[in-house]
Design a protein around this motif. Structure first.
Motif, PDB file in Angstrom:
ATOM      1  N   PHE A 101       7.432   1.026  -2.297  1.00 48.23           N
ATOM      2  CA  PHE A 101       9.392   1.262  -1.376  1.00 48.23           C
ATOM      3  C   PHE A 101      10.341  -0.165  -1.802  1.00 48.23           C
ATOM      4  O   PHE A 101       9.904  -0.529   0.318  1.00 48.23           O
ATOM      5  N   THR A 102      10.672  -1.514  -2.348  1.00 45.94           N
ATOM      6  CA  THR A 102      10.639  -2.329  -1.569  1.00 45.94           C
ATOM      7  C   THR A 102      11.643  -2.331  -2.257  1.00 45.94           C
ATOM      8  O   THR A 102      12.509  -1.790  -3.364  1.00 45.94           O
ATOM      9  N   ALA A 103      13.039  -3.781  -2.025  1.00 46.40           N
ATOM     10  CA  ALA A 103      14.257  -3.559  -2.598  1.00 46.40           C
ATOM     11  C   ALA A 103      14.000  -4.175  -3.861  1.00 46.40           C
ATOM     12  O   ALA A 103      14.979  -3.951  -5.043  1.00 46.40           O
ATOM     13  N   LYS A 104      12.767  -5.542  -3.594  1.00 50.53           N
ATOM     14  CA  LYS A 104      12.889  -5.148  -5.435  1.00 50.53           C
ATOM     15  C   LYS A 104      12.414  -5.000  -6.498  1.00 50.53           C
ATOM     16  O   LYS A 104      12.790  -4.485  -8.017  1.00 50.53           O
ATOM     17  N   SER A 105      11.826  -3.245  -5.875  1.00 47.19           N
ATOM     18  CA  SER A 105      11.223  -2.338  -6.637  1.00 47.19           C
ATOM     19  C   SER A 105      12.583  -1.652  -7.047  1.00 47.19           C
ATOM     20  O   SER A 105      12.843  -0.601  -8.594  1.00 47.19           O
ATOM     21  N   MET A 131      10.192   4.894  -8.746  1.00 44.61           N
ATOM     22  CA  MET A 131      10.190   3.619  -8.049  1.00 44.61           C
ATOM     23  C   MET A 131       8.188   4.671  -7.359  1.00 44.61           C
ATOM     24  O   MET A 131       7.395   3.144  -7.626  1.00 44.61           O
ATOM     25  N   LEU A 132       8.299   5.559  -7.118  1.00 47.32           N
ATOM     26  CA  LEU A 132       6.883   6.178  -7.512  1.00 47.32           C
ATOM     27  C   LEU A 132       5.649   5.263  -8.391  1.00 47.32           C
ATOM     28  O   LEU A 132       4.830   4.532  -7.658  1.00 47.32           O
ATOM     29  N   ASN A 133       6.685   5.383  -9.339  1.00 42.95           N
ATOM     30  CA  ASN A 133       5.227   4.268 -10.776  1.00 42.95           C
ATOM     31  C   ASN A 133       5.480   2.904 -10.672  1.00 42.95           C
ATOM     32  O   ASN A 133       5.026   2.054 -11.494  1.00 42.95           O
ATOM     33  N   GLU A 134       6.128   2.416  -9.974  1.00 39.59           N
ATOM     34  CA  GLU A 134       5.829   1.141  -9.362  1.00 39.59           C
ATOM     35  C   GLU A 134       4.476   0.656  -8.357  1.00 39.59           C
ATOM     36  O   GLU A 134       4.690  -0.319  -8.109  1.00 39.59           O
ATOM     37  N   ASP A 158      15.876  -2.689  -7.546  1.00 42.09           N
ATOM     38  CA  ASP A 158      16.629  -2.872  -8.190  1.00 42.09           C
ATOM     39  C   ASP A 158      16.234  -3.201  -9.797  1.00 42.09           C
ATOM     40  O   ASP A 158      17.061  -2.947 -10.635  1.00 42.09           O
ATOM     41  N   LYS A 159      14.975  -3.113  -9.659  1.00 43.13           N
ATOM     42  CA  LYS A 159      14.331  -3.026 -10.742  1.00 43.13           C
ATOM     43  C   LYS A 159      14.413  -1.556 -11.721  1.00 43.13           C
ATOM     44  O   LYS A 159      15.612  -1.804 -12.791  1.00 43.13           O
ATOM     45  N   VAL A 160      13.872  -0.553 -11.044  1.00 44.23           N
ATOM     46  CA  VAL A 160      14.375   0.547 -11.403  1.00 44.23           C
ATOM     47  C   VAL A 160      15.921   0.657 -11.621  1.00 44.23           C
ATOM     48  O   VAL A 160      16.270   1.720 -12.920  1.00 44.23           O
ATOM     49  N   LYS A 161      16.915   0.145 -10.615  1.00 47.38           N
ATOM     50  CA  LYS A 161      18.342   0.402 -11.243  1.00 47.38           C
ATOM     51  C   LYS A 161      18.695   0.064 -12.715  1.00 47.38           C
ATOM     52  O   LYS A 161      19.667   0.665 -12.853  1.00 47.38           O
ATOM     53  N   THR A 162      18.157  -1.270 -12.216  1.00 46.69           N
ATOM     54  CA  THR A 162      18.593  -1.823 -13.395  1.00 46.69           C
ATOM     55  C   THR A 162      18.040  -1.395 -14.849  1.00 46.69           C
ATOM     56  O   THR A 162      19.454  -0.750 -16.222  1.00 46.69           O
ATOM     57  N   LYS A 214      -0.881  -3.071  -3.919  1.00 43.15           N
ATOM     58  CA  LYS A 214      -1.184  -4.450  -4.727  1.00 43.15           C
ATOM     59  C   LYS A 214      -0.002  -4.348  -6.069  1.00 43.15           C
ATOM     60  O   LYS A 214      -0.246  -5.286  -7.053  1.00 43.15           O
ATOM     61  N   GLY A 215       1.082  -4.302  -5.329  1.00 42.58           N
ATOM     62  CA  GLY A 215       2.794  -4.298  -5.730  1.00 42.58           C
ATOM     63  C   GLY A 215       2.035  -3.205  -7.712  1.00 42.58           C
ATOM     64  O   GLY A 215       1.345  -3.085  -7.789  1.00 42.58           O
ATOM     65  N   SER A 216       3.374  -3.858  -8.406  1.00 45.53           N
ATOM     66  CA  SER A 216       3.851  -3.217  -9.053  1.00 45.53           C
ATOM     67  C   SER A 216       2.809  -3.313 -10.675  1.00 45.53           C
ATOM     68  O   SER A 216       2.422  -2.007 -11.220  1.00 45.53           O
ATOM     69  N   VAL A 217       2.392  -4.887 -10.651  1.00 43.78           N
ATOM     70  CA  VAL A 217       1.743  -5.763 -11.852  1.00 43.78           C
ATOM     71  C   VAL A 217       0.169  -5.117 -11.059  1.00 43.78           C
ATOM     72  O   VAL A 217      -0.552  -4.650 -12.370  1.00 43.78           O
TER      73      VAL A 217
END
Length: 413
Positions: free
Chosen positions: A115-119, A55-58, A121-125, A63-66
């Motif tokens: 630390f967002t719900a979107k991040s 999650m920290l790597n997101e 979900d991505k990490v879990k996937t 700035k968001g992940s991208v």
């Protein structure tokens, strides 16, 4: 050149500072190592430490992940977080001229991580996909099962990555709670080096860490492996060979004064590859496996002896019997003078390869400090190996007959 140990004080907390100046290349690197903050302290949520690192790597909330990744790539800055069993590590590296930019981005990330719900979900996937791939890797399956057997009933029995069920159960509050309790000044130490002076490095590290909470140091924990042998056989219809993983207790703690004897003994038994007892008996003499290895793991949280091999399905029983015979003979009869001389020659002769890079030297100094040894102890250990006698080594081996209490994790058809 040699790495040194010093301290900086941030918000009343005395923080270890391991440093080495090296001007041969215009680069600077830094590690924030949070001790006691790995998977051993994640409770019943297996995989929480690694998921927090992912999650920290997101990136940052701003700035968001991208956007965060683009900011790093534009300046060729390397920034990543990872969690092991005992530590949570954030690593930053860049050209000297871009290091301040890297520190600024890391500061932004620590203050407002993405630390967002979107991040999540991505990490879990991604994590669930990794777990699925590991299920098809029978070496990984056998290795994880051996840990489950040796440390049954403890947090070490579950892989660091977690299980599908545990990863699915992780919530955003779990991530935030783990980070807030572990990424604190009371747990951190700094490893830093490169083309930068010590005082400047100390100042930059102090400014970076100042916003962190003081928190509380995570208490050390230690887990004993099982002493009563147990065997676990996992049937996998698709396998074309048997994967034998074995392990046993070893009566030694991190920082033990006799560790140098263990290094030599394990080199002879199975960690040296060709020429080791296990390789000679299992591959060369009997042709039961392409390779066979063993090693000793000594850490703050656990110590155990382990090894592995792959063999034909029809050779499974013979291979297992041979492992038992080799280890029993090793404990009973010890090693020969020729084996001691060969091990000593390799361990002493390969020393320059272990300290040829800045990261290796910083890593060694960290290990010495983490294990409670004086700086420079590694060189003292080489002298102990240089003067180790055959009687001393064989006496040590005979005193560790507990490695005969082998447990097994076997994947077979």
């Amino acid at each position: 050149m040699a790495s040194t140990l010093d301290f900086i004080e941030v918000n009343g907390v005395k923080i270890p500072f391991i440093f080495e100046e090296d001007k041969r290349l215009p680069i600077v690197s830094m590690q924030l190592i949070f001790t006691g903050s790995g998977s051993v302290d994640e409770g019943k949520k297996a995989g929480l430490a690694k998921s927090t690192a992912k999650m920290l790597n997101e990136g940052s909330l701003k700035k968001g992940s991208v956007g965060f990744a683009d900011a790093l790539d534009a300046r060729a800055i390397q920034l990543s977080a990872n969690a092991g069993s005992e530590t949570f590590v954030i690593e930053l590296g860049s050209l000297k001229e871009e290091f301040d930019t890297g520190l600024s981005l890391l500061s932004e990330q620590l203050k407002e991580p993405n630390f967002t719900a979107k991040s999540l979900d991505k990490v879990k996937t991604m994590t669930l996909s990794d777990i699925s791939r590991k299920e098809a890797d029978f070496d990984s399956v056998a290795s994880d099962e051996l840990k489950a057997v040796l440390f049954e009933g403890t947090v070490l029995a579950t892989p660091n990555i977690g299980t599908k069920a545990s990863v699915k159960s992780i919530t955003l509050d779990d991530i935030k709670s783990f980070a807030s309790h572990h990424l604190v000044l009371s747990n951190v130490l700094i490893v830093m080096g490169g083309d930068i002076g010590m005082e400047e490095a100390k100042h930059k590290a102090s400014v970076l860490l100042a916003p962190l909470a003081v928190g509380h140091a995570t208490p050390e924990r230690h887990f004993q492996p099982r002493t009563t042998p147990k065997e676990s056989i996992l049937k996998r219809p698709s396998t074309e060979q048997a994967y034998l993983y074995f392990g046993s207790p070893f009566a030694m703690n991190e920082g033990d004064s006799e560790f140098y004897k263990a290094r030599v003994a394990m080199f002879v038994l199975g960690s040296s590859g060709f020429g080791s007892r296990l390789m000679e008996e299992i591959r060369v003499k009997r042709g039961l496996a392409y390779s066979a290895y063993s090693r000793l793991s000594v850490a703050k949280t656990n110590t155990y002896f382990s090894g592995y091999l792959q063999t034909k399905l029809e050779s499974q029983a013979e291979a297992k019997k041979t492992v038992i015979e080799v280890i029993d003979s090793f404990v009973r009869d010890g090693v020969t003078q020729a084996e001691l001389d060969q091990a000593r020659k390799f361990l002493l002769g390969s020393e320059p390869l272990r300290v040829e890079t800045l990261s290796q030297r910083l890593g060694r100094t960290f290990s010495e400090y983490y294990q409670g040894k004086p700086l420079g102890y590694s060189l003292q250990e080489l002298e102990l190996i240089r003067h180790l006698t055959l009687d001393e080594l064989n006496d040590f081996i005979k005193r560790h007959g507990e490695i005969r209490n082998l447990s097994y994790a076997i994947v077979t058809k």
